[in-house]
Design an enzyme around this catalytic site. Structure first.
Site, PDB file in Angstrom:
ATOM      1  CG  ASP A 177      -8.688  -6.784   8.972  1.00  0.00           C
ATOM      2  OD1 ASP A 177      -8.548  -5.675   8.447  1.00  0.00           O
ATOM      3  OD2 ASP A 177      -9.111  -7.785   8.363  1.00  0.00           O
ATOM      4  CD  GLU A 186      -2.773  -1.466   2.332  1.00  0.00           C
ATOM      5  OE1 GLU A 186      -3.681  -2.307   2.249  1.00  0.00           O
ATOM      6  OE2 GLU A 186      -2.377  -0.997   3.421  1.00  0.00           O
TER       7      GLU A 186
HETATM    8  N1  LIG Z   1       4.216 -14.781   5.814  1.00  0.00           N
HETATM    9  C1  LIG Z   1       4.165 -14.342   7.064  1.00  0.00           C
HETATM   10  N2  LIG Z   1       4.957 -14.898   8.022  1.00  0.00           N
HETATM   11  C2  LIG Z   1       4.897 -14.470   9.291  1.00  0.00           C
HETATM   12  N3  LIG Z   1       4.108 -13.492   9.728  1.00  0.00           N
HETATM   13  C3  LIG Z   1       3.302 -12.905   8.855  1.00  0.00           C
HETATM   14  C4  LIG Z   1       3.269 -13.303   7.469  1.00  0.00           C
HETATM   15  N4  LIG Z   1       2.359 -12.550   6.836  1.00  0.00           N
HETATM   16  C5  LIG Z   1       1.842 -11.720   7.758  1.00  0.00           C
HETATM   17  N5  LIG Z   1       2.403 -11.923   8.964  1.00  0.00           N
HETATM   18  C6  LIG Z   1       2.100 -11.188  10.213  1.00  0.00           C
HETATM   19  O1  LIG Z   1       0.909 -10.428  10.034  1.00  0.00           O
HETATM   20  C7  LIG Z   1       1.202  -9.019  10.014  1.00  0.00           C
HETATM   21  C8  LIG Z   1       0.344  -8.295   8.994  1.00  0.00           C
HETATM   22  O2  LIG Z   1       0.504  -8.914   7.760  1.00  0.00           O
HETATM   23  P1  LIG Z   1       0.559  -8.140   6.385  1.00  0.00           P
HETATM   24  O3  LIG Z   1       1.742  -7.283   6.315  1.00  0.00           O
HETATM   25  O4  LIG Z   1       0.399  -9.188   5.350  1.00  0.00           O
HETATM   26  O5  LIG Z   1      -0.742  -7.222   6.491  1.00  0.00           O
HETATM   27  P2  LIG Z   1      -1.882  -6.922   5.419  1.00  0.00           P
HETATM   28  O6  LIG Z   1      -1.348  -7.175   4.056  1.00  0.00           O
HETATM   29  O7  LIG Z   1      -2.413  -5.574   5.693  1.00  0.00           O
HETATM   30  O8  LIG Z   1      -2.988  -7.980   5.779  1.00  0.00           O
HETATM   31  P3  LIG Z   1      -4.504  -7.974   5.290  1.00  0.00           P
HETATM   32  O9  LIG Z   1      -4.554  -9.063   4.271  1.00  0.00           O
HETATM   33  O10 LIG Z   1      -5.252  -8.322   6.523  1.00  0.00           O
HETATM   34  O11 LIG Z   1      -4.825  -6.636   4.761  1.00  0.00           O
HETATM   35  C9  LIG Z   1       2.687  -8.951   9.732  1.00  0.00           C
HETATM   36  O12 LIG Z   1       3.243  -7.743  10.187  1.00  0.00           O
HETATM   37  C10 LIG Z   1       3.186 -10.182  10.498  1.00  0.00           C
HETATM   38  O13 LIG Z   1       3.188  -9.943  11.889  1.00  0.00           O
HETATM   39 MG   LIG Z   2      -4.402  -4.705   5.170  1.00  0.00          MG
END
Ligand SMILES: Nc1ncnc2c1ncn2[C@@H]1O[C@H](COP(=O)(O)OP(=O)(O)OP(=O)(O)O)[C@@H](O)[C@H]1O
Ligand SMILES: [Mg+2]
Length: 359
Positions: A303, A234
């Protein structure tokens, strides 16, 4: 997840790095435990786009004669609160008093979400039902054999066809302002479906106004947001730039977003690469993931992160402390199947386990 379970799945190298980062940033685990203990005394308003996450799973039985496709024998259908509703669900599990504000359609998806909330005794007086609106429902079809892991083969999304009506938009804004006046923090979850906007956020007076916006982070520049939790893609999209493995680039974009949005703090989630915390007065800080880097299901982890981050701030955490708590929660939730939550007990167990390991 129990403490014993998390111990089993945690590679030592990752754990050591986590502890290292914790001590570098001088975050005291006892202090984090005190903050978690204060969670039930906080009231959090959540204004945003509610989604229903559905999972339909089946066993592969044969190939169809009508078309070259697999036929699944239906095993089960499950649904979970998603999007802003997932943040609401997480806040409830963490013991907070949560006041959701948003719109649902007068349809099955809407009914299911309300049922979820009512079962958890969540006050639903801020949720409007609109006849000319459909509840966004994301249905995943999962296929598997008896003893194999299921795999997603298709996702079908149902979304509203039109924009939200001006009347409903006004009603949401009114509810949101009411909630803001009595809440310790407001969480804005904008999945681009129309329940919340920068203009609405701007009218909300709150000590902590946190933001997760999938498509228009920078449009919130004058909305009075105090902290935002975008994921790395993002941030990249906002500045049409690519981070990849270049953390200097990430630092540059993070500092820029902090200034452009006039934030006090920015928490960038980076999937398996952990998180980066930006604050005006200090250099960026990178936090490695908590626990395993082989997640079971990352659906909705963002979330959970913003829910814990916001709740911790309401409880009096510094941005860094809130980020660490959110990081623990993110690490726990990705080890659970489906759109999941982290409970207060699980968060405490993870902290206690790390406290013991540090001694
Ligand atoms: N592949 C992974 N391995 C370990 N931890 C993960 C992984 N993916 C996500 N996480 C954990 O989840 C947190 C949020 O994930 P991510 O950065 O994917 O958020 P996002 O893309 O906003 O998620 P969403 O799909 O809910 O919008 C990460 O900061 C980490 O703590
Ligand atoms: Mg998100």
């Amino acid at each position: 997840m129990t403490a014993a379970k998390s111990k089993r799945i945690t590679p030592t190298s990752t754990r050591r790095r986590t502890l290292q980062a914790t001590s570098d940033a001088a975050v005291d685990i006892t202090r984090l435990l005190d903050l978690v203990a204060a969670f039930p005394r906080q009231t959090i308003g959540v204004v945003g786009d509610f989604v229903l996450d559905e999972f339909v799973s089946g066993e592969i039985s044969r190939v169809s004669r009508e078309a070259p496709v697999l036929i699944l024998r239906h095993r089960r259908s499950e649904s979970y609160p998603g999007g802003a509703a997932n943040a609401v669900n997480n806040l409830a599990e963490l013991g907070a008093r949560v006041l959701p504000v948003g719109v649902l359609g007068n349809d099955e998806g809407g009914r299911k979400l309300l049922d979820h909330f009512r079962r958890k005794r969540i006050n639903v007086s801020g949720i409007l039902r609109a006849h000319d609106w459909s509840t966004t429902t994301k249905t995943r079809y999962l296929a598997g054999w008896t003893h194999t892991t299921e795999q997603q083969v298709l996702r079908v999304d149902r979304e509203p066809h039109a924009n939200i009506s001006a009347r409903i938009e006004k009603a949401v804004a009114r509810k949101a302002r009411q909630v803001a006046s009595g809440a310790d923090a407001i969480l804005v979850s904008d999945y681009g479906l129309g329940a919340v906007s920068p203009a609405l956020a701007k009218t909300l007076k709150a000590k902590h106004l946190t933001l997760d916006s999938r498509y228009r982070l920078l449009e919130y520049r004058d909305a009075g947001i105090t902290a935002a939790t975008p994921n790395e893609p993002e941030v990249e999209a906002a500045y049409q730039s690519r981070v990849g493995t270049d953390t200097a680039k990430l630092d540059e974009l993070g500092q820029r977003a902090l200034r452009d949005l006039n934030l006090e703090a920015l928490l960038v989630t980076r999937g398996k690469d952990g998180m980066a915390v930006f604050e005006r007065s200090r250099p960026p800080l990178h936090i490695p993931i908590y626990g395993s880097d082989a997640p079971v299901d990352v659906t909705g982890a963002g979330d959970t992160v913003i829910a814990v981050f916001t709740l911790a701030l309401a409880a009096g955490a510094s941005y860094l402390e809130a980020a660490h708590l959110a990081n623990y929660a993110g690490g726990i939730v990705v080890m659970k199947r489906r759109t999941a939550t982290v409970t207060r007990a699980e968060l405490e167990a993870a902290l206690r386990q790390d406290a013991t390991a540090q001694r």
